[in-house]
Design a protein around this motif. Structure first.
Motif, PDB file in Angstrom:
ATOM      1  N   UNK A  61       0.829  -1.206   0.000  1.00 38.12           N
ATOM      2  CA  UNK A  61       0.000   0.000   0.000  1.00 38.12           C
ATOM      3  C   UNK A  61       0.862   1.253   0.000  1.00 38.12           C
ATOM      4  N   UNK A  62       1.951   1.241   0.756  1.00 40.64           N
ATOM      5  CA  UNK A  62       2.846   2.398   0.776  1.00 40.64           C
ATOM      6  C   UNK A  62       3.516   2.597  -0.585  1.00 40.64           C
ATOM      7  N   UNK A  63       3.929   1.500  -1.215  1.00 40.06           N
ATOM      8  CA  UNK A  63       4.520   1.602  -2.548  1.00 40.06           C
ATOM      9  C   UNK A  63       3.521   2.169  -3.554  1.00 40.06           C
ATOM     10  N   UNK A  64       2.270   1.764  -3.434  1.00 45.16           N
ATOM     11  CA  UNK A  64       1.234   2.284  -4.331  1.00 45.16           C
ATOM     12  C   UNK A  64       1.052   3.788  -4.135  1.00 45.16           C
ATOM     13  N   UNK A  65       0.964   4.222  -2.888  1.00 50.10           N
ATOM     14  CA  UNK A  65       0.742   5.641  -2.617  1.00 50.10           C
ATOM     15  C   UNK A  65       1.927   6.506  -3.029  1.00 50.10           C
ATOM     16  N   UNK A  66       3.128   5.956  -2.968  1.00 49.29           N
ATOM     17  CA  UNK A  66       4.315   6.734  -3.331  1.00 49.29           C
ATOM     18  C   UNK A  66       4.583   6.737  -4.831  1.00 49.29           C
ATOM     19  N   UNK A  67       4.344   5.611  -5.488  1.00 49.77           N
ATOM     20  CA  UNK A  67       4.740   5.462  -6.883  1.00 49.77           C
ATOM     21  C   UNK A  67       3.665   5.874  -7.877  1.00 49.77           C
ATOM     22  N   UNK A  68       2.398   5.762  -7.499  1.00 53.42           N
ATOM     23  CA  UNK A  68       1.344   6.034  -8.483  1.00 53.42           C
ATOM     24  C   UNK A  68       1.350   7.488  -8.950  1.00 53.42           C
ATOM     25  N   UNK A  69       1.639   8.494  -8.102  1.00 54.97           N
ATOM     26  CA  UNK A  69       1.724   9.855  -8.658  1.00 54.97           C
ATOM     27  C   UNK A  69       2.905  10.033  -9.607  1.00 54.97           C
ATOM     28  N   UNK A  70       3.999   9.309  -9.371  1.00 55.97           N
ATOM     29  CA  UNK A  70       5.182   9.424 -10.224  1.00 55.97           C
ATOM     30  C   UNK A  70       4.943   8.737 -11.569  1.00 55.97           C
ATOM     31  N   UNK A  71       4.392   7.526 -11.542  1.00 56.84           N
ATOM     32  CA  UNK A  71       4.182   6.773 -12.774  1.00 56.84           C
ATOM     33  C   UNK A  71       3.107   7.426 -13.647  1.00 56.84           C
ATOM     34  N   UNK A  72       2.093   8.002 -13.027  1.00 52.28           N
ATOM     35  CA  UNK A  72       1.003   8.609 -13.798  1.00 52.28           C
ATOM     36  C   UNK A  72       1.221  10.090 -14.071  1.00 52.28           C
ATOM     37  N   UNK A  73       2.347  10.646 -13.583  1.00 53.51           N
ATOM     38  CA  UNK A  73       2.604  12.097 -13.681  1.00 53.51           C
ATOM     39  C   UNK A  73       1.374  12.889 -13.215  1.00 53.51           C
ATOM     40  N   UNK A  74       0.917  12.489 -12.029  1.00 53.14           N
ATOM     41  CA  UNK A  74      -0.240  13.131 -11.379  1.00 53.14           C
ATOM     42  C   UNK A  74      -1.509  13.050 -12.230  1.00 53.14           C
ATOM     43  N   UNK A  75      -1.692  11.904 -12.872  1.00 57.44           N
ATOM     44  CA  UNK A  75      -2.920  11.670 -13.618  1.00 57.44           C
ATOM     45  C   UNK A  75      -2.868  12.027 -15.085  1.00 57.44           C
ATOM     46  N   UNK A  76      -1.781  12.631 -15.559  1.00 55.88           N
ATOM     47  CA  UNK A  76      -1.657  13.016 -16.974  1.00 55.88           C
ATOM     48  C   UNK A  76      -0.765  12.002 -17.683  1.00 55.88           C
ATOM     49  N   UNK A  77      -1.383  10.942 -18.164  1.00 49.46           N
ATOM     50  CA  UNK A  77      -0.624   9.830 -18.735  1.00 49.46           C
ATOM     51  C   UNK A  77      -0.569   9.922 -20.249  1.00 49.46           C
ATOM     52  N   UNK A  78       0.573   9.469 -20.782  1.00 53.65           N
ATOM     53  CA  UNK A  78       0.705   9.197 -22.199  1.00 53.65           C
ATOM     54  C   UNK A  78       0.722   7.680 -22.384  1.00 53.65           C
ATOM     55  N   UNK A  79       1.003   7.251 -23.613  1.00 54.13           N
ATOM     56  CA  UNK A  79       0.955   5.815 -23.867  1.00 54.13           C
ATOM     57  C   UNK A  79       2.006   5.065 -23.047  1.00 54.13           C
ATOM     58  N   UNK A  80       3.222   5.587 -23.004  1.00 59.06           N
ATOM     59  CA  UNK A  80       4.300   4.907 -22.279  1.00 59.06           C
ATOM     60  C   UNK A  80       4.033   4.877 -20.781  1.00 59.06           C
ATOM     61  N   UNK A  81       3.639   5.993 -20.214  1.00 58.27           N
ATOM     62  CA  UNK A  81       3.362   6.034 -18.772  1.00 58.27           C
ATOM     63  C   UNK A  81       2.136   5.210 -18.416  1.00 58.27           C
ATOM     64  N   UNK A  82       1.181   5.115 -19.342  1.00 56.48           N
ATOM     65  CA  UNK A  82       0.005   4.286 -19.080  1.00 56.48           C
ATOM     66  C   UNK A  82       0.388   2.809 -19.016  1.00 56.48           C
ATOM     67  N   UNK A  83       1.289   2.389 -19.896  1.00 56.17           N
ATOM     68  CA  UNK A  83       1.764   0.998 -19.870  1.00 56.17           C
ATOM     69  C   UNK A  83       2.560   0.729 -18.598  1.00 56.17           C
TER      70      UNK A  83
END
Length: 220
Positions: A61-83
């Motif tokens: 759960x901690x990894x999810x809360x820390x990494x999801x904003x980084x991987x999704x660029x705060x919700x603004x995803x492109x194709x690569x970040x979405x994958x």
């Protein structure tokens, strides 16, 4: 004098009209009670669904809360970040699944060690003595049917938590339609409540990696 009285009468009649209209504007007490009861039930449902995060491994759960904003660029995803976000969610859900088969045991030296449940017992992977001297009977820690149920429920709960995260939802559904938005609002709550009930029906005594540890070696 009479003219002044005539001028005062309309104001008094208007005041009476306003006092007569005030009760009609406020909802009846029964309707207010129904609304407050419905809002209270909805808030309790959302709170119980949010508390299901406590059933997940704290590390995942901690990894999810820390990494999801980084991987999704705060919700603004492109194709690569979405994958990459999809790969991250898949790995975290697998972590929730495997964590359901981990457990802890208290040895004779007083320390708590972790292991992975097997069909014959438990493989303790951080115990210094390979022979297993000083450990209790590990056959009591073997895999049971309830472990598979908890593994599947943990993945469903993690999916519900991920669907309630605004960054994850905005990544995969940047502009959802009205029906899709309703589904995204209803499904996580329904899955969370159902999984919470199933966790109560099928309780577990395991205290694996990322879960609270009691250190009670003879709890089975």
């Amino acid at each position: 004098m009479s003219s002044s009285l005539k001028q005062r009468n309309p104001t008094s009649s208007q005041a009476n009209d306003t006092t007569e209209q005030e009760p009609s504007e406020s909802p009846p007490p029964q309707l207010r009670r129904q609304r407050s009861a419905s809002h209270q039930a909805m808030s309790q449902t959302l709170t119980s669904a949010a508390n299901l995060a406590n059933l997940l491994p704290t590390g995942t759960l901690l990894a999810f809360q820390l990494l999801i904003p980084v991987f999704t660029t705060n919700g603004s995803c492109e194709y690569a970040t979405r994958v990459l976000t999809l790969v991250l969610l898949t790995l975290l859900s697998i972590s929730c699944f495997l964590s359901s088969f981990t457990d802890s045991v208290k040895a004779e030296d007083g320390n708590v060690y972790y292991g992975f449940a097997t069909r014959k017992g438990m493989w303790v992977f951080d115990y210094p003595d390979p022979s297993g001297l000083g450990l209790p009977d590990l056959s009591k820690y073997r895999i049971r049917f309830v472990d598979w149920i908890h593994a599947v429920l943990s993945m469903l709960v993690f999916g519900a938590v991920a669907m309630r995260d605004k960054n994850a939802v905005s990544c995969f559904y940047p502009a959802p339609e009205q029906e899709t938005k309703k589904v995204l609002d209803i499904v996580p709550v329904g899955v969370g409540v159902i999984c919470g009930l199933l966790f109560l029906v099928f309780p577990t005594r395991r205290h694996g990696v990322g879960y609270p540890v009691t250190g009670d070696g003879g709890r089975r």
